[in-house]
Design a protein around this motif. Structure first.
Motif, PDB file in Angstrom:
ATOM      1  N   LEU A 256     -11.146 -13.486  14.352  1.00 17.69           N
ATOM      2  CA  LEU A 256     -11.349 -12.056  14.142  1.00 17.69           C
ATOM      3  C   LEU A 256     -11.110 -11.700  12.679  1.00 17.69           C
ATOM      4  N   GLU A 257     -12.177 -11.243  12.012  1.00 18.26           N
ATOM      5  CA  GLU A 257     -12.086 -10.648  10.678  1.00 18.26           C
ATOM      6  C   GLU A 257     -12.868  -9.339  10.712  1.00 18.26           C
ATOM      7  N   HIS A 258     -12.807  -8.594   9.615  1.00 14.61           N
ATOM      8  CA  HIS A 258     -13.394  -7.256   9.620  1.00 14.61           C
ATOM      9  C   HIS A 258     -14.193  -6.948   8.358  1.00 14.61           C
ATOM     10  N   GLU A 259     -15.229  -6.147   8.581  1.00 15.14           N
ATOM     11  CA  GLU A 259     -16.017  -5.540   7.504  1.00 15.14           C
ATOM     12  C   GLU A 259     -15.543  -4.099   7.337  1.00 15.14           C
ATOM     13  N   LEU A 260     -14.277  -3.884   7.522  1.00 19.88           N
ATOM     14  CA  LEU A 260     -13.724  -2.543   7.681  1.00 19.88           C
ATOM     15  C   LEU A 260     -13.625  -1.772   6.374  1.00 19.88           C
ATOM     16  N   ASP A 261     -13.110  -2.434   5.327  1.00 21.32           N
ATOM     17  CA  ASP A 261     -12.855  -1.722   4.076  1.00 21.32           C
ATOM     18  C   ASP A 261     -12.750  -2.721   2.931  1.00 21.32           C
ATOM     19  N   ASN A 262     -12.386  -2.207   1.758  1.00 22.51           N
ATOM     20  CA  ASN A 262     -12.258  -3.037   0.565  1.00 22.51           C
ATOM     21  C   ASN A 262     -11.284  -4.187   0.788  1.00 22.51           C
ATOM     22  N   ASN A 263     -10.149  -3.900   1.429  1.00 25.04           N
ATOM     23  CA  ASN A 263      -9.142  -4.937   1.647  1.00 25.04           C
ATOM     24  C   ASN A 263      -9.683  -6.082   2.490  1.00 25.04           C
ATOM     25  N   THR A 264     -10.302  -5.759   3.625  1.00 24.24           N
ATOM     26  CA  THR A 264     -10.736  -6.823   4.534  1.00 24.24           C
ATOM     27  C   THR A 264     -11.874  -7.637   3.938  1.00 24.24           C
ATOM     28  N   MET A 265     -12.803  -6.975   3.254  1.00 18.37           N
ATOM     29  CA  MET A 265     -13.913  -7.717   2.658  1.00 18.37           C
ATOM     30  C   MET A 265     -13.447  -8.560   1.476  1.00 18.37           C
ATOM     31  N   SER A 266     -12.469  -8.059   0.715  1.00 18.81           N
ATOM     32  CA  SER A 266     -11.905  -8.849  -0.382  1.00 18.81           C
ATOM     33  C   SER A 266     -11.204 -10.091   0.152  1.00 18.81           C
ATOM     34  N   LYS A 267     -10.445  -9.924   1.249  1.00 16.33           N
ATOM     35  CA  LYS A 267      -9.768 -11.070   1.855  1.00 16.33           C
ATOM     36  C   LYS A 267     -10.783 -12.095   2.361  1.00 16.33           C
ATOM     37  N   ALA A 268     -11.859 -11.607   2.954  1.00 17.93           N
ATOM     38  CA  ALA A 268     -12.882 -12.521   3.471  1.00 17.93           C
ATOM     39  C   ALA A 268     -13.461 -13.377   2.348  1.00 17.93           C
ATOM     40  N   ILE A 269     -13.746 -12.748   1.219  1.00 21.40           N
ATOM     41  CA  ILE A 269     -14.303 -13.480   0.077  1.00 21.40           C
ATOM     42  C   ILE A 269     -13.268 -14.436  -0.511  1.00 21.40           C
ATOM     43  N   GLU A 270     -12.040 -13.970  -0.635  1.00 21.45           N
ATOM     44  CA  GLU A 270     -10.975 -14.789  -1.223  1.00 21.45           C
ATOM     45  C   GLU A 270     -10.720 -16.061  -0.420  1.00 21.45           C
ATOM     46  N   TRP A 271     -10.674 -15.931   0.908  1.00 22.67           N
ATOM     47  CA  TRP A 271     -10.280 -17.063   1.744  1.00 22.67           C
ATOM     48  C   TRP A 271     -11.449 -17.932   2.192  1.00 22.67           C
TER      49      TRP A 271
ATOM     50  N   ASN B  68      -5.355 -10.540  11.266  1.00 22.20           N
ATOM     51  CA  ASN B  68      -4.582  -9.326  10.963  1.00 22.20           C
ATOM     52  C   ASN B  68      -5.024  -8.664   9.660  1.00 22.20           C
ATOM     53  N   ASP B  69      -6.241  -8.973   9.203  1.00 22.01           N
ATOM     54  CA  ASP B  69      -6.739  -8.323   7.986  1.00 22.01           C
ATOM     55  C   ASP B  69      -6.807  -6.808   8.152  1.00 22.01           C
ATOM     56  N   TRP B  70      -7.026  -6.352   9.377  1.00 24.54           N
ATOM     57  CA  TRP B  70      -7.133  -4.925   9.687  1.00 24.54           C
ATOM     58  C   TRP B  70      -5.808  -4.188   9.518  1.00 24.54           C
ATOM     59  N   ASN B  71      -4.706  -4.929   9.483  1.00 22.03           N
ATOM     60  CA  ASN B  71      -3.380  -4.311   9.499  1.00 22.03           C
ATOM     61  C   ASN B  71      -2.723  -4.276   8.124  1.00 22.03           C
ATOM     62  N   GLU B  72      -3.511  -4.477   7.073  1.00 27.55           N
ATOM     63  CA  GLU B  72      -2.936  -4.442   5.731  1.00 27.55           C
ATOM     64  C   GLU B  72      -2.710  -3.004   5.272  1.00 27.55           C
ATOM     65  N   ALA B  73      -1.586  -2.768   4.613  1.00 23.50           N
ATOM     66  CA  ALA B  73      -1.280  -1.454   4.043  1.00 23.50           C
ATOM     67  C   ALA B  73      -2.358  -1.088   3.005  1.00 23.50           C
ATOM     68  N   PRO B  74      -2.643   0.200   2.792  1.00 25.86           N
ATOM     69  CA  PRO B  74      -1.826   1.348   3.213  1.00 25.86           C
ATOM     70  C   PRO B  74      -2.094   1.850   4.625  1.00 25.86           C
ATOM     71  N   ASP B  75      -3.215   1.463   5.234  1.00 24.80           N
ATOM     72  CA  ASP B  75      -3.500   1.970   6.577  1.00 24.80           C
ATOM     73  C   ASP B  75      -2.743   1.201   7.649  1.00 24.80           C
ATOM     74  N   GLY B  76      -2.377  -0.050   7.357  1.00 23.90           N
ATOM     75  CA  GLY B  76      -1.641  -0.860   8.307  1.00 23.90           C
ATOM     76  C   GLY B  76      -0.200  -1.053   7.892  1.00 23.90           C
ATOM     77  N   THR B  77       0.464  -2.010   8.536  1.00 21.54           N
ATOM     78  CA  THR B  77       1.902  -2.202   8.313  1.00 21.54           C
ATOM     79  C   THR B  77       2.232  -3.504   7.602  1.00 21.54           C
ATOM     80  N   GLU B  78       1.227  -4.340   7.309  1.00 23.20           N
ATOM     81  CA  GLU B  78       1.495  -5.620   6.665  1.00 23.20           C
ATOM     82  C   GLU B  78       1.135  -5.571   5.183  1.00 23.20           C
ATOM     83  N   THR B  79       1.879  -6.335   4.396  1.00 22.03           N
ATOM     84  CA  THR B  79       1.543  -6.464   2.985  1.00 22.03           C
ATOM     85  C   THR B  79       0.382  -7.436   2.827  1.00 22.03           C
ATOM     86  N   SER B  80      -0.215  -7.419   1.655  1.00 24.39           N
ATOM     87  CA  SER B  80      -1.286  -8.371   1.368  1.00 24.39           C
ATOM     88  C   SER B  80      -0.776  -9.802   1.495  1.00 24.39           C
ATOM     89  N   ALA B  81       0.457 -10.037   1.062  1.00 30.74           N
ATOM     90  CA  ALA B  81       1.037 -11.381   1.142  1.00 30.74           C
ATOM     91  C   ALA B  81       1.196 -11.834   2.592  1.00 30.74           C
TER      92      ALA B  81
END
Length: 333
Positions: free
Chosen positions: A277-292, A238-251
């Motif tokens: 399923l992960e994404h190379e979609l934007d800053n949020n998804t790539m940051s999450k990929a590196i973090e986790w 659900n990395d793709w669904n993080e706000a502001p474009d999605g409905t989930e918070t980072s937490a």
């Protein structure tokens, strides 16, 4: 300290975005392709090239399924569809074992115990340098599902994905819900995305992933006749669904990642692995990929691209491109 590190990482990637996301011109000519980020249309269908490709499809082997429609909210309208799921429609019932004759099941897991099939959708991204550098520094390969329009706009970034040794698959031309398309539209979405990859990168992928997972036996049959297998997933971060474009918070996204890490630690995948399923979609998804990434690597025995997890040593039509088997990949890890 962790939060500070993540803040710095996010700032670094944001800086790279501002530096890299600048349109540039290339020598590649995409005349005769669909418009960038546009669904293929009737003008294209009347071209000699498309008519020739269309003629190679045995349409008698493609189930006669009426395309679905989108609701006013932009989601697929499932009203009136049979509860028996006659078309193995993933969006309706997560079906991955086709009911039509002659179609192979979708790939959803890595058969090797303790394996995390590492995939990133929606690339190439104009700001992926930090992310790709991170993967390279960790000697980590992944399966990258590239959108044809992105490849056409960002050929340099696409070429890096292959040069770094990643496994490249098709993610359609313009990221549509595939079961809402006509046969011609679906064929064009697959054909021109793969053609763009071949033109820019010199490879012809033999795999694809439907945007949103939206596939049924009609679409599978078209992809099969293009010699492309369908790869879905077992776990969605659900990395793709993080706000502001999605409905989930980072937490909330972090909670999903942590749940998957726990599954690796508690033995859920001791008998077979998973495709995630992960994404190379934007800053949020790539940051999450590196973090986790470090936590995932500590929880699972193997992090592998799909070609290796499925022991596909020739993932492209070109015989001169080979890929390591699972045993070869983990021995070099």
């Amino acid at each position: 300290m962790v939060s500070i590190s993540l803040f710095i990482l996010g700032a670094l990637i944001s800086t790279v975005i501002s530096q890299e996301c600048v349109p540039y011109t290339s020598s590649y000519d995409f005349t005769g392709y669909p418009e960038i980020w546009e669904k293929p249309n009737s003008t294209l269908f009347n071209s000699a090239e498309f008519k020739q490709i269309n003629s190679t499809i045995d349409w008698s082997k493609v189930p006669k399924v009426t395309p679905h429609t989108l609701s006013s909210s932009g989601d697929i309208d499932q009203t009136g569809y049979s509860s028996s799921d006659p078309d193995c429609w993933w969006s309706y019932n997560l079906c991955t074992t086709p009911k039509a004759h002659g179609l192979q099941p979708d790939a959803t897991i890595c058969p090797e115990p303790g394996a995390w099939g590492l995939t990133y959708d929606d690339g190439p991204n104009c700001s992926h340098t930090v992310f790709y550098d991170f993967l390279k520094e960790n000697n980590q390969k992944a399966t990258l599902f590239y959108i044809g329009s992105n490849v056409a706009q960002l050929p340099n970034e696409a070429q890096r994905g292959l040069a770094d040794g990643h496994h490249i698959c098709v993610h359609t031309w313009s990221h549509q819900y595939m079961t809402t398309l006509t046969n011609d539209e679906a064929l064009a979405e697959l054909y021109y995305a793969r053609k763009a990859i071949k033109y820019v990168m010199g490879i012809t992928p033999l795999c694809w992933r439907p945007p949103f997972g939206d596939v049924d036996d009609r679409i599978r049959a078209i992809a099969t006749q293009l010699n492309m297998s369908t790869i879905i997933w077992d776990l969605d971060t659900n990395d793709w669904n993080e706000a502001p474009d999605g409905t989930e918070t980072s937490a909330q996204v972090d909670t999903t990642f942590q749940g998957f890490v726990n599954m690796g630690l508690n033995g859920t995948y001791n008998n077979s692995g998973t495709i995630v399923l992960e994404h190379e979609l934007d800053n949020n998804t790539m940051s999450k990929a590196i973090e986790w990434y470090p936590k995932i690597k500590a929880a699972y025995k193997y992090l592998v691209p799909i070609a290796s997890c499925l022991n596909i040593t020739q993932p492209y039509a070109e015989a001169n491109f080979t890929y390591p088997s699972f045993a070869e990949y983990i021995s070099n890890g």
